[in-house]
Scaffold this motif. Structure first.
Motif, PDB file in Angstrom:
ATOM      1  N   ARG A   1     -10.875 -33.353   8.190  1.00  6.11           N
ATOM      2  CA  ARG A   1     -11.267 -34.739   8.476  1.00  6.11           C
ATOM      3  C   ARG A   1     -12.424 -35.170   7.578  1.00  6.11           C
ATOM      4  O   ARG A   1     -12.392 -36.246   6.971  1.00  6.11           O
ATOM      5  CB  ARG A   1     -11.645 -34.887   9.954  1.00  6.11           C
ATOM      6  CG  ARG A   1     -10.457 -34.740  10.898  1.00  6.11           C
ATOM      7  CD  ARG A   1     -10.847 -34.759  12.378  1.00  6.11           C
ATOM      8  NE  ARG A   1     -11.612 -33.582  12.757  1.00  6.11           N
ATOM      9  CZ  ARG A   1     -12.910 -33.586  13.044  1.00  6.11           C
ATOM     10  NH1 ARG A   1     -13.594 -34.711  13.016  1.00  6.11           N
ATOM     11  NH2 ARG A   1     -13.512 -32.465  13.382  1.00  6.11           N
ATOM     12  N   ALA A   2     -13.450 -34.316   7.493  1.00  8.00           N
ATOM     13  CA  ALA A   2     -14.607 -34.652   6.658  1.00  8.00           C
ATOM     14  C   ALA A   2     -14.240 -34.693   5.180  1.00  8.00           C
ATOM     15  O   ALA A   2     -14.735 -35.543   4.431  1.00  8.00           O
ATOM     16  CB  ALA A   2     -15.732 -33.646   6.898  1.00  8.00           C
TER      17      ALA A   2
ATOM     18  N   ALA B   1     -12.504 -37.977   4.404  1.00  9.01           N
ATOM     19  CA  ALA B   1     -13.468 -39.071   4.356  1.00  9.01           C
ATOM     20  C   ALA B   1     -14.268 -39.031   3.061  1.00  9.01           C
ATOM     21  O   ALA B   1     -14.456 -40.061   2.388  1.00  9.01           O
ATOM     22  CB  ALA B   1     -14.394 -39.006   5.570  1.00  9.01           C
TER      23      ALA B   1
ATOM     24  N   LEU C   1     -15.781 -42.614   2.313  1.00  3.41           N
ATOM     25  CA  LEU C   1     -15.890 -43.331   3.584  1.00  3.41           C
ATOM     26  C   LEU C   1     -16.635 -42.484   4.610  1.00  3.41           C
ATOM     27  O   LEU C   1     -16.577 -41.249   4.560  1.00  3.41           O
ATOM     28  CB  LEU C   1     -14.499 -43.659   4.141  1.00  3.41           C
ATOM     29  CG  LEU C   1     -13.631 -44.612   3.325  1.00  3.41           C
ATOM     30  CD1 LEU C   1     -12.221 -44.651   3.901  1.00  3.41           C
ATOM     31  CD2 LEU C   1     -14.238 -46.013   3.308  1.00  3.41           C
TER      32      LEU C   1
ATOM     33  N   LEU D   1     -17.231 -40.915   8.456  1.00  5.62           N
ATOM     34  CA  LEU D   1     -16.449 -40.566   9.629  1.00  5.62           C
ATOM     35  C   LEU D   1     -16.904 -41.429  10.804  1.00  5.62           C
ATOM     36  O   LEU D   1     -18.096 -41.659  10.992  1.00  5.62           O
ATOM     37  CB  LEU D   1     -16.639 -39.091   9.995  1.00  5.62           C
ATOM     38  CG  LEU D   1     -15.905 -38.041   9.161  1.00  5.62           C
ATOM     39  CD1 LEU D   1     -16.393 -36.647   9.535  1.00  5.62           C
ATOM     40  CD2 LEU D   1     -14.397 -38.138   9.349  1.00  5.62           C
ATOM     41  N   GLU D   2     -15.931 -41.895  11.595  1.00  2.00           N
ATOM     42  CA  GLU D   2     -16.232 -42.704  12.771  1.00  2.00           C
ATOM     43  C   GLU D   2     -15.408 -42.198  13.941  1.00  2.00           C
ATOM     44  O   GLU D   2     -14.271 -41.746  13.761  1.00  2.00           O
ATOM     45  CB  GLU D   2     -15.882 -44.170  12.542  1.00  2.00           C
ATOM     46  CG  GLU D   2     -16.772 -44.900  11.566  1.00  2.00           C
ATOM     47  CD  GLU D   2     -16.417 -46.377  11.482  1.00  2.00           C
ATOM     48  OE1 GLU D   2     -17.239 -47.147  10.964  1.00  2.00           O
ATOM     49  OE2 GLU D   2     -15.316 -46.755  11.939  1.00  2.00           O
TER      50      GLU D   2
ATOM     51  N   THR E   1     -12.918 -38.194  15.495  1.00  6.35           N
ATOM     52  CA  THR E   1     -13.652 -38.802  14.386  1.00  6.35           C
ATOM     53  C   THR E   1     -12.800 -38.722  13.125  1.00  6.35           C
ATOM     54  O   THR E   1     -12.406 -37.640  12.683  1.00  6.35           O
ATOM     55  CB  THR E   1     -15.001 -38.099  14.148  1.00  6.35           C
ATOM     56  OG1 THR E   1     -14.785 -36.704  13.884  1.00  6.35           O
ATOM     57  CG2 THR E   1     -15.906 -38.258  15.366  1.00  6.35           C
TER      58      THR E   1
ATOM     59  N   PRO F   1     -11.817 -40.776   9.091  1.00  2.00           N
ATOM     60  CA  PRO F   1     -12.370 -41.675   8.073  1.00  2.00           C
ATOM     61  C   PRO F   1     -12.286 -43.130   8.533  1.00  2.00           C
ATOM     62  O   PRO F   1     -11.309 -43.543   9.160  1.00  2.00           O
ATOM     63  CB  PRO F   1     -11.466 -41.420   6.862  1.00  2.00           C
ATOM     64  CG  PRO F   1     -10.917 -40.053   7.074  1.00  2.00           C
ATOM     65  CD  PRO F   1     -10.750 -39.911   8.557  1.00  2.00           C
ATOM     66  N   GLN F   2     -13.309 -43.868   8.233  1.00  2.00           N
ATOM     67  CA  GLN F   2     -13.373 -45.276   8.638  1.00  2.00           C
ATOM     68  C   GLN F   2     -12.108 -46.024   8.201  1.00  2.00           C
ATOM     69  O   GLN F   2     -11.705 -45.963   7.052  1.00  2.00           O
ATOM     70  CB  GLN F   2     -14.599 -45.928   8.011  1.00  2.00           C
ATOM     71  CG  GLN F   2     -14.869 -47.346   8.456  1.00  2.00           C
ATOM     72  CD  GLN F   2     -16.107 -47.894   7.770  1.00  2.00           C
ATOM     73  OE1 GLN F   2     -16.134 -48.073   6.543  1.00  2.00           O
ATOM     74  NE2 GLN F   2     -17.145 -48.126   8.548  1.00  2.00           N
TER      75      GLN F   2
END
Length: 261
Positions: free
Chosen positions: A78-79, A82, A87, A89-90, A124, A126-127
């Motif tokens: 995930r990170a 992003a 972008l 992480l949200e 969480t 990427p935006q």
């Protein structure tokens, strides 16, 4: 646009677990007249994941990715996604709601406990990402920029991939599939046939020419299976030209092969 597959996890590369995703994804794609253009195995290394994802994002590929989206320290996917897109992480609101619902229905304790707050990290993304529904335990995957991220567990990953194929990627399905036609050629060397293969690809740009040599086949001995593959309506004229070219070269032609792929 190429269709690719990432299979992520140190446990695959170390041999602690055997990969099941590659063959299953091939089956799911073939049933829809689709096929992979590339596949990669990647370990749980943040920099390797970042570099690989940035490259496929920049190429504009459509990508299925299995594994590495949990919430433990070795889950970097995930990170990395992003970071590859530049972008943040949200916490995705719909993902958060689904995870909280799972906490309640599975009786996992107080929602505000440290363990459950850690579970929320699986929401969480990427935006700007959107969720992929998970029918097994409701904890979703996500997609962004034609990259589709699902867990490594087959019981979750495979139905989630089917959802992706039948909703987001339905336009890529080809009911007629791809056709592959070939010939067994005995005694020839690939180097002798390469000019013909190049000519067929040049004159029939809609197909790909393939060559599969074998040195110890029980039936044919040393031989080459040479053929063309592509959309069914494009294959026959290219195959006819290939066959004629082999005859002109004096090649020893044996049986023909036909496959739907």
């Amino acid at each position: 646009m190429a269709l690719g597959l990432y299979i992520i996890g140190d446990e695959i590369l170390s041999g602690k677990r055997q990969d099941k995703h590659f063959s299953r994804v091939q089956q799911l794609l073939a049933a829809r007249g689709m096929q992979l253009q590339w596949a990669q195995y990647l370990g749980d290394d943040a920099q390797v994941l970042h570099d690989s994802l940035r490259a496929s994002f920049e190429r504009g590929d459509t990508v299925l990715s299995c594994g590495g989206i949990g919430a433990t320290p070795d889950d970097h996917t995930r990170a990395a996604a992003a970071a590859a897109l530049g972008l943040p992480l949200e916490l995705h609101p719909e993902a958060a709601a689904l995870i909280r619902q799972r906490i309640v229905t599975a009786s996992l304790g107080e929602p505000e406990s440290p363990a459950n707050q850690q579970r929320l990290q699986m929401g969480t993304f990427p935006q700007g990402a959107q969720i992929i529904p998970n029918p097994y335990n409701q904890i979703p995957g996500f997609f962004i920029r034609e990259h589709y991220f699902v867990p490594g567990f087959p019981v979750m990953a495979w139905p989630m991939i089917e959802w992706v194929l039948d909703t987001r990627l339905q336009h890529l399905q080809r009911p007629a599939g791809y056709l592959e036609r070939g010939l067994i050629v005995q005694g020839a060397m690939e180097s002798e046939l390469t000019p013909l293969m190049l000519r067929i690809e040049r004159e029939h740009a809609q197909v790909k020419v393939y060559s599969l040599p074998s040195v110890d086949d029980a039936q044919w001995g040393r031989h080459i299976e040479i053929g063309v593959k592509g959309e069914p309506q494009c294959v026959q004229p290219a195959f006819d030209a290939l066959r004629q070219g082999l005859i002109e070269l004096g090649a020893k032609l044996r049986t023909e092969t036909v496959r739907s792929i």
